[in-house]
Design a protein around this motif. Structure first.
Motif, PDB file in Angstrom:
ATOM      1  N   PHE A 167       0.993  -1.141   0.033  1.00  0.00           N
ATOM      2  CA  PHE A 167      -0.049   0.028  -0.087  1.00  0.00           C
ATOM      3  C   PHE A 167       0.964   1.164   0.032  1.00  0.00           C
ATOM      4  CE2 PHE A 167       0.609  -1.569   4.497  1.00  0.00           C
ATOM      5  CZ  PHE A 167       1.233  -0.551   5.030  1.00  0.00           C
ATOM      6  N   ALA A 168       0.225   2.399   0.011  1.00  0.00           N
ATOM      7  CA  ALA A 168       1.066   3.549  -0.187  1.00  0.00           C
ATOM      8  C   ALA A 168       0.278   4.683   0.857  1.00  0.00           C
ATOM      9  CB  ALA A 168       1.188   4.205  -1.382  1.00  0.00           C
ATOM     10  N   VAL A 169       1.060   5.625   1.221  1.00  0.00           N
ATOM     11  CA  VAL A 169       0.385   6.799   2.129  1.00  0.00           C
ATOM     12  C   VAL A 169       0.865   7.989   1.523  1.00  0.00           C
ATOM     13  CG1 VAL A 169       0.228   7.916   4.359  1.00  0.00           C
ATOM     14  CG2 VAL A 169       0.689   5.462   4.166  1.00  0.00           C
ATOM     15  N   THR A 170       0.119   8.856   1.249  1.00  0.00           N
ATOM     16  CA  THR A 170       0.312  10.372   0.876  1.00  0.00           C
ATOM     17  C   THR A 170       0.454  10.937   2.149  1.00  0.00           C
ATOM     18  OG1 THR A 170      -2.148  10.475   0.498  1.00  0.00           O
ATOM     19  CG2 THR A 170      -0.616  10.251  -1.476  1.00  0.00           C
ATOM     20  N   ILE A 171       1.385  12.188   2.278  1.00  0.00           N
ATOM     21  CA  ILE A 171       1.182  13.029   3.098  1.00  0.00           C
ATOM     22  C   ILE A 171       1.452  14.489   2.814  1.00  0.00           C
ATOM     23  CG2 ILE A 171       2.471  11.406   4.950  1.00  0.00           C
ATOM     24  CD1 ILE A 171       5.003  12.594   4.358  1.00  0.00           C
ATOM     25  N   GLY A 172       1.101  15.453   3.635  1.00  0.00           N
ATOM     26  CA  GLY A 172       1.265  16.753   3.287  1.00  0.00           C
ATOM     27  C   GLY A 172       0.280  17.544   4.063  1.00  0.00           C
ATOM     28  N   TYR A 173      -0.400  18.623   3.313  1.00  0.00           N
ATOM     29  CA  TYR A 173      -1.590  19.590   4.277  1.00  0.00           C
ATOM     30  C   TYR A 173      -2.545  19.604   3.459  1.00  0.00           C
ATOM     31  CZ  TYR A 173       3.029  19.992   6.823  1.00  0.00           C
ATOM     32  OH  TYR A 173       4.017  19.904   7.581  1.00  0.00           O
ATOM     33  N   ARG A 174      -3.685  19.533   4.268  1.00  0.00           N
ATOM     34  CA  ARG A 174      -4.991  19.460   3.732  1.00  0.00           C
ATOM     35  C   ARG A 174      -5.511  20.914   2.719  1.00  0.00           C
ATOM     36  NH1 ARG A 174      -8.166  19.367   9.430  1.00  0.00           N
ATOM     37  NH2 ARG A 174      -6.097  17.972   9.823  1.00  0.00           N
ATOM     38  N   ASN A 175      -6.142  20.650   1.746  1.00  0.00           N
ATOM     39  CA  ASN A 175      -6.776  21.912   1.156  1.00  0.00           C
ATOM     40  C   ASN A 175      -7.731  22.435   2.102  1.00  0.00           C
ATOM     41  OD1 ASN A 175      -8.614  23.321  -0.393  1.00  0.00           O
ATOM     42  ND2 ASN A 175      -7.599  22.587  -2.022  1.00  0.00           N
ATOM     43  N   PRO A 176      -8.170  23.431   2.522  1.00  0.00           N
ATOM     44  CA  PRO A 176      -9.163  23.934   3.234  1.00  0.00           C
ATOM     45  C   PRO A 176     -10.599  23.662   2.516  1.00  0.00           C
ATOM     46  CG  PRO A 176      -7.441  25.696   2.799  1.00  0.00           C
ATOM     47  CD  PRO A 176      -7.013  24.536   1.837  1.00  0.00           C
ATOM     48  N   GLU A 177     -10.663  23.170   1.474  1.00  0.00           N
ATOM     49  CA  GLU A 177     -11.900  22.630   0.708  1.00  0.00           C
ATOM     50  C   GLU A 177     -12.103  21.305   1.133  1.00  0.00           C
ATOM     51  OE1 GLU A 177     -13.970  25.106  -0.442  1.00  0.00           O
ATOM     52  OE2 GLU A 177     -12.506  26.516   0.111  1.00  0.00           O
ATOM     53  N   ASP A 178     -11.336  20.831   1.584  1.00  0.00           N
ATOM     54  CA  ASP A 178     -11.484  19.264   1.864  1.00  0.00           C
ATOM     55  C   ASP A 178     -12.608  18.998   2.642  1.00  0.00           C
ATOM     56  OD1 ASP A 178     -11.259  16.575   2.156  1.00  0.00           O
ATOM     57  OD2 ASP A 178      -9.446  16.391   2.772  1.00  0.00           O
ATOM     58  N   GLN A 179     -13.941  18.297   2.016  1.00  0.00           N
ATOM     59  CA  GLN A 179     -15.112  18.246   2.454  1.00  0.00           C
ATOM     60  C   GLN A 179     -14.740  17.037   3.811  1.00  0.00           C
ATOM     61  OE1 GLN A 179     -17.916  19.924   2.239  1.00  0.00           O
ATOM     62  NE2 GLN A 179     -16.380  21.114   1.546  1.00  0.00           N
ATOM     63  N   ASN A 180     -13.574  16.181   3.673  1.00  0.00           N
ATOM     64  CA  ASN A 180     -13.648  14.990   4.754  1.00  0.00           C
ATOM     65  C   ASN A 180     -13.156  15.431   6.104  1.00  0.00           C
ATOM     66  OD1 ASN A 180     -14.433  12.128   4.700  1.00  0.00           O
ATOM     67  ND2 ASN A 180     -12.026  11.726   4.861  1.00  0.00           N
ATOM     68  N   GLN A 181     -12.674  16.749   6.251  1.00  0.00           N
ATOM     69  CA  GLN A 181     -12.248  16.880   7.520  1.00  0.00           C
ATOM     70  C   GLN A 181     -13.233  17.030   8.560  1.00  0.00           C
ATOM     71  OE1 GLN A 181     -10.341  21.125   7.394  1.00  0.00           O
ATOM     72  NE2 GLN A 181     -11.124  21.077   5.617  1.00  0.00           N
ATOM     73  N   PRO A 182     -12.852  16.572   9.839  1.00  0.00           N
ATOM     74  CA  PRO A 182     -14.055  16.395  10.799  1.00  0.00           C
ATOM     75  C   PRO A 182     -14.701  17.479  10.991  1.00  0.00           C
ATOM     76  CG  PRO A 182     -11.938  15.151  11.449  1.00  0.00           C
ATOM     77  CD  PRO A 182     -11.531  16.039  10.083  1.00  0.00           C
ATOM     78  N   THR A 183     -14.039  18.840  10.827  1.00  0.00           N
ATOM     79  CA  THR A 183     -14.852  19.934  11.159  1.00  0.00           C
ATOM     80  C   THR A 183     -15.990  20.231  10.201  1.00  0.00           C
ATOM     81  OG1 THR A 183     -13.187  21.321   9.967  1.00  0.00           O
ATOM     82  CG2 THR A 183     -12.983  21.193  12.150  1.00  0.00           C
ATOM     83  N   VAL A 184     -15.962  19.487   9.096  1.00  0.00           N
ATOM     84  CA  VAL A 184     -17.130  19.804   8.093  1.00  0.00           C
ATOM     85  C   VAL A 184     -17.906  18.291   8.084  1.00  0.00           C
ATOM     86  CG1 VAL A 184     -17.571  19.696   5.535  1.00  0.00           C
ATOM     87  CG2 VAL A 184     -15.582  21.215   6.694  1.00  0.00           C
ATOM     88  N   ASN A 185     -17.266  17.138   8.306  1.00  0.00           N
ATOM     89  CA  ASN A 185     -17.849  15.901   7.944  1.00  0.00           C
ATOM     90  C   ASN A 185     -17.589  14.910   9.214  1.00  0.00           C
ATOM     91  OD1 ASN A 185     -19.335  13.465   7.338  1.00  0.00           O
ATOM     92  ND2 ASN A 185     -17.569  12.752   5.928  1.00  0.00           N
ATOM     93  N   PRO A 186     -18.166  15.108  10.528  1.00  0.00           N
ATOM     94  CA  PRO A 186     -17.933  14.405  11.689  1.00  0.00           C
ATOM     95  C   PRO A 186     -17.728  13.014  11.619  1.00  0.00           C
ATOM     96  CG  PRO A 186     -19.717  15.935  12.116  1.00  0.00           C
ATOM     97  CD  PRO A 186     -19.308  15.947  10.447  1.00  0.00           C
ATOM     98  N   LYS A 187     -16.409  12.562  12.282  1.00  0.00           N
ATOM     99  CA  LYS A 187     -16.259  11.154  12.238  1.00  0.00           C
ATOM    100  C   LYS A 187     -17.492  10.369  12.678  1.00  0.00           C
ATOM    101  CE  LYS A 187     -11.257  10.899  13.179  1.00  0.00           C
ATOM    102  NZ  LYS A 187     -10.271  10.198  13.514  1.00  0.00           N
ATOM    103  N   SER A 188     -17.549   9.208  11.881  1.00  0.00           N
ATOM    104  CA  SER A 188     -18.629   8.121  12.258  1.00  0.00           C
ATOM    105  C   SER A 188     -17.914   6.792  12.652  1.00  0.00           C
ATOM    106  CB  SER A 188     -19.488   7.909  11.136  1.00  0.00           C
ATOM    107  OG  SER A 188     -20.386   6.842  11.158  1.00  0.00           O
ATOM    108  N   ARG A 189     -18.087   6.320  13.836  1.00  0.00           N
ATOM    109  CA  ARG A 189     -17.630   5.396  14.645  1.00  0.00           C
ATOM    110  C   ARG A 189     -18.508   4.537  15.362  1.00  0.00           C
ATOM    111  NH1 ARG A 189     -14.336   6.807  11.355  1.00  0.00           N
ATOM    112  NH2 ARG A 189     -11.992   7.052  11.674  1.00  0.00           N
ATOM    113  N   LEU A 190     -18.342   3.324  15.147  1.00  0.00           N
ATOM    114  CA  LEU A 190     -19.215   2.453  16.312  1.00  0.00           C
ATOM    115  C   LEU A 190     -19.089   2.765  17.659  1.00  0.00           C
ATOM    116  CD1 LEU A 190     -18.802  -1.175  14.530  1.00  0.00           C
ATOM    117  CD2 LEU A 190     -20.898   0.602  14.386  1.00  0.00           C
TER     118      LEU A 190
END
Length: 199
Positions: A167-190
């Motif tokens: 597998f691979a992992v990308t690293i860097g810094y988020r784009n402020p428009e990223d809709q997956n960040q928890p402040t926009v899309n809260p984490k969903s866990r059991l």
């Protein structure tokens, strides 16, 4: 920030800011952290490749299915590979494993099938992934673990020998428009009581 808070705020980044790069100081820290990753009997049947060269990133992006844009925009992509040459692994063991560890390998792991031995190698690499993602969070670096890649093509592009891409992992810094960040899309866990038991 304590680790629980990091766990709450860390997320799988979907959009990166291509103008922001991870510092060389932090890259060196991440390399050392990977070197110190835990593995069964300290076996270390792994190899890690840090890639920032734009041309090489573009080649890997072409073999990365739906993850192509992340690879183009991230600061670095790290390819995690597992040993694919059992004989070479066994020949190298005396150079760094104590007698007790080699005895365990020879008695418990070696009698298994080739498929099972290589699966054991791969499990160790996945241990390093958890270690690495946590380290990135601690350093304030965003990350994306990706199994959605064409491993055989990665092997060819990187000219891997005796190892195979997992597998691979990308690293860097988020784009402020990223809709997956928890402040926009809260984490969903059991819920805790659904997955954890106390006895």
């Amino acid at each position: 920030m304590d680790f629980l808070q990091l766990a709450k705020t860390r997320y799988t980044t979907k959009l990166y800011d291509p103008t922001k790069k991870v510092s060389e100081e932090n890259i060196q820290k991440l390399k050392e952290i990977l070197r110190l990753s835990p593995s069964s009997i300290n076996s270390q049947p792994w190899n890690f490749i840090f890639i920032s060269d734009p041309t090489l990133k573009d080649q890997l992006a072409g073999a990365s299915e739906f993850n192509s844009q992340k690879i183009k925009d991230c600061s670095h992509i790290i390819v995690f590979s597992a040993c694919d040459n059992i004989k070479k692994f066994e020949e190298g063991m005396p150079n760094y494993l104590p007698e007790g560890s080699m005895e365990y390998y020879n008695q418990v792991i070696k009698p298994q099938s080739e498929f099972e031995i290589k699966s054991w190698f791969q499990k160790q690499v996945y241990l390093s992934l958890g270690f690495f993602l946590s380290a990135c969070a601690d350093l304030g670096i965003d990350s994306t673990p990706m199994e959605g890649i064409e491993a055989k093509k990665y092997n060819e592009i990187l000219n891997l020998k005796d190892y195979t891409t997992l597998f691979a992992v990308t690293i860097g810094y988020r784009n402020p428009e990223d809709q997956n960040q928890p402040t926009v899309n809260p984490k969903s866990r059991l819920a805790v009581d659904k997955i954890i038991q106390s006895k």
